[in-house]
Design an enzyme around this catalytic site. Structure first.
Site, PDB file in Angstrom:
ATOM      1  N   SER A  50      -9.513   1.964   2.994  1.00  0.00           N
ATOM      2  CA  SER A  50      -8.638   2.694   2.118  1.00  0.00           C
ATOM      3  C   SER A  50      -7.624   1.833   1.368  1.00  0.00           C
ATOM      4  O   SER A  50      -7.020   2.313   0.400  1.00  0.00           O
ATOM      5  CB  SER A  50      -7.889   3.761   2.931  1.00  0.00           C
ATOM      6  OG  SER A  50      -7.075   3.151   3.913  1.00  0.00           O
ATOM      7  N   LYS A  61       0.871  -1.185   0.000  1.00  0.00           N
ATOM      8  CA  LYS A  61       0.000   0.000   0.000  1.00  0.00           C
ATOM      9  C   LYS A  61       0.906   1.233   0.000  1.00  0.00           C
ATOM     10  O   LYS A  61       1.949   1.244   0.659  1.00  0.00           O
ATOM     11  CB  LYS A  61      -0.869  -0.025   1.260  1.00  0.00           C
ATOM     12  CG  LYS A  61      -1.860   1.128   1.350  1.00  0.00           C
ATOM     13  CD  LYS A  61      -2.715   0.994   2.614  1.00  0.00           C
ATOM     14  CE  LYS A  61      -3.789   2.063   2.698  1.00  0.00           C
ATOM     15  NZ  LYS A  61      -4.628   1.910   3.910  1.00  0.00           N
ATOM     16  N   SER A  80      -9.680  -0.393   7.236  1.00  0.00           N
ATOM     17  CA  SER A  80      -9.129  -0.355   5.875  1.00  0.00           C
ATOM     18  C   SER A  80      -8.440  -1.611   5.364  1.00  0.00           C
ATOM     19  O   SER A  80      -8.122  -1.693   4.184  1.00  0.00           O
ATOM     20  CB  SER A  80      -8.163   0.812   5.740  1.00  0.00           C
ATOM     21  OG  SER A  80      -8.907   2.000   5.631  1.00  0.00           O
TER      22      SER A  80
HETATM   23  N1  GLN Z   1     -12.980   4.613   6.693  1.00  0.00           N
HETATM   24  C1  GLN Z   1     -12.251   5.146   7.799  1.00  0.00           C
HETATM   25  C2  GLN Z   1     -11.800   6.555   7.498  1.00  0.00           C
HETATM   26  O1  GLN Z   1     -12.111   7.042   6.475  1.00  0.00           O
HETATM   27  C3  GLN Z   1     -11.065   4.266   8.157  1.00  0.00           C
HETATM   28  C4  GLN Z   1      -9.999   4.280   7.130  1.00  0.00           C
HETATM   29  C5  GLN Z   1      -8.813   3.454   7.532  1.00  0.00           C
HETATM   30  O2  GLN Z   1      -8.935   2.451   8.219  1.00  0.00           O
HETATM   31  N2  GLN Z   1      -7.645   3.894   7.113  1.00  0.00           N
HETATM   32  O3  GLN Z   1     -11.141   7.178   8.270  1.00  0.00           O
END
Ligand code: GLN
Length: 490
Positions: free
Chosen positions: A155, A80, A179
């Site tokens: 994400s 990532k 994520s």
């Molecule tokens: N969906 C959550 C956010 O937008 C978590 C994202 C994540 O785990 N990086 O913050």
């Protein structure tokens, strides 16, 4: 079932073939790089470098030939784009870091490279990991291989696409509020977020530092166990929150019986907000676990709903502080025109950050400001502790907790463009474990609306990753959901 194509083999399978020299790391890497090139339209990768990957593959082959191989030597993976890497650019999905190259590797990247893994490149993600759809990426629209009109989740969406479409056998992801688990669920993968502190955060571009954790995304629990074993371990000199517990072999308990295991089923995870197709798949998976000898115990996690406001106060608060470093001075984007130093900060940040990141910085700065700190931030911290306590109470009644990962299958691209809150609300089932620092996993549980994958979430008590992987592995021995691949990417 016919045997899968080379690009859909599991890490465990590839490892065997590499060690018997039936397959070389170079051949495998070339095959995958060609597929990555052919499927650029999926928006999985943000950077590749054939020369770097092939050099690493040749080194892995040499190590295999010397008989000094680790189980992961020669296995390709991709990271990532929030893990900094020396050999590839790192952007965190943001224009702010376009073209940035780190002078060092993240600890997780180093550990996997030391095991002999071959890096195929860097993967698309939401900008600074803020999002649930990979739609906030500044660079490429990400498409779900199961239906390209839909999101892959986020994400870590690029990671999920790469593995699901057979562009990489496994990938790293990061999970701050879901994520790793949510894109794994949306793309039919297995992904695990370990206990907070298990994997080093050194070199992982920070979003919410008290929440961020690295973890693997792959096709099976067995593959995740192999990767997690190599990723985790103390890193006291570089990450002060890294846990002082020895590295562990996460493959050790995979095959154990789950006879008599108590699986807690929280009623708050099966309320009105859960769509019927996801409910059906998750309940079928739970019934399968019962057949394997597990017992289902009704439990309650009464503050589940509060995890949404609590997370969306704490994570932005930490983000607003973490992102202060992007000021146009030390690294990252600098505006071409400005009147003085303050204006340079303002213009650089206005141009470099996207809308969602700005929204988070504004929320975070607001909840931390004088007069609001007590009303929002401090209250959120108190409720965070209560959410963690609720889990500890639940774990007096059960050994693991199971439920859905997300309320529905992957939605269409663009569907919530005018409603950012809609995506926040859909994080409801992943946030509680994140706020509590607990290990949690997503494993394929079947298919729902539109033939889209559905994930089963398993949450364990601190340092109980082994147990989660054991339950998922037993489920995967009894079912074949995890072996299915999207039609167009056979
Ligand atoms: N969906 C959550 C956010 O937008 C978590 C994202 C994540 O785990 N990086 O913050």
């Amino acid at each position: 079932m016919t045997s899968p194509a080379l690009h859909h083999l599991s890490v465990a399978d590839l490892s065997r073939r590499l060690r018997t020299r039936e397959l070389s790391a170079l051949e495998l890497t070339q095959h995958l790089l060609a597929r990555i090139g052919r499927h650029a339209e999926l928006g999985a990768f943000l950077a590749t470098d054939e020369a770097v990957s092939l050099t690493q593959a040749a080194a892995a082959d040499a190590r295999l030939a010397r008989g000094e191989a680790h189980a992961l030597t020669g296995i390709p993976l991709a990271h990532k784009d929030v893990f900094v890497t020396r050999d590839f650019p790192t952007t965190a999905g943001s224009k702010m870091l376009a073209g940035y190259r780190s002078p060092f590797d993240a600890s997780v990247v180093t550990r996997l490279a030391e095991a002999g893994m071959v890096c195929l490149g860097k993967l698309n993600c939401d900008e600074f990991a803020m999002g649930s759809a990979t739609e906030t990426s500044a660079f490429a629209t990400a498409h779900n291989p199961w239906d390209p009109t839909r999101i892959p989740g986020g994400s870590s969406g690029g990671s999920a696409i790469a593995v699901a479409a057979g562009l990489a056998p496994c990938a790293t992801g990061t999970d701050t509020g879901g994520s790793i688990r949510q894109p794994s669920s949306f793309c039919n993968l297995t992904g695990i977020k370990p206990t907070y502190g298990r994997a080093s955060r050194h070199g992982m571009i920070a979003y919410g530092s008290s929440l961020d954790q690295a973890g693997p995304m792959a096709r099976s629990a067995e593959d995740c166990a192999l990767l997690l074993t190599a990723m985790c371990g103390p890193d006291p000199d570089r990450d002060s929150t890294s846990l002082d517990v020895p590295a562990e072999d996460f493959t050790r308990m995979l095959a154990g019986s789950i006879e008599g295991l108590r699986i807690g089923v929280p009623k708050e995870f099966f309320g009105d907000g859960l769509s019927a197709d996801v409910r059906a798949a998750v309940e079928a998976a739970l019934a399968e676990l019962q057949k394997l000898g597990a017992r289902l115990i009704p439990i309650t996690l009464p503050r589940t709903e509060l995890s949404i406001p609590v997370f969306y106060i704490i994570a932005p608060a930490e983000a607003s502080s973490n992102l202060a470093r992007f000021d146009g001075v030390r690294y990252g984007h600098r505006a071409a025109e400005y009147s003085d130093l303050l204006d340079m900060f303002k213009q650089s940040r206005a141009e470099g950050f996207g809308d969602e990141v700005k929204r988070r910085i504004m929320t975070g700065t607001y909840v931390l400001s004088h007069g609001y700190y007590d009303a929002y931030y401090l209250q959120a911290q108190k409720i965070r502790r209560m959410i963690a306590d609720d889990f500890q109470h639940a774990f007096t009644q059960c050994d693991v907790i199971a439920g859905p990962v997300a309320p529905a299958v992957a939605r269409r691209i663009g569907e919530t463009a005018n409603d950012p809150l809609a995506d926040y609300l859909a994080d409801i089932f992943t946030l509680p474990a994140s706020l509590s620092g607990l290990p949690a996993l997503s494993a394929p549980a079947g298919f729902g609306e539109g033939g889209m994958p559905v994930g089963l979430q398993l949450i364990g008590n601190y340092l109980q990753e082994n147990r989660l992987l054991n339950v998922a592995h037993r489920l995967q021995q009894a079912t074949d959901f995890h072996l299915r691949v999207p039609g167009e990417f056979q």
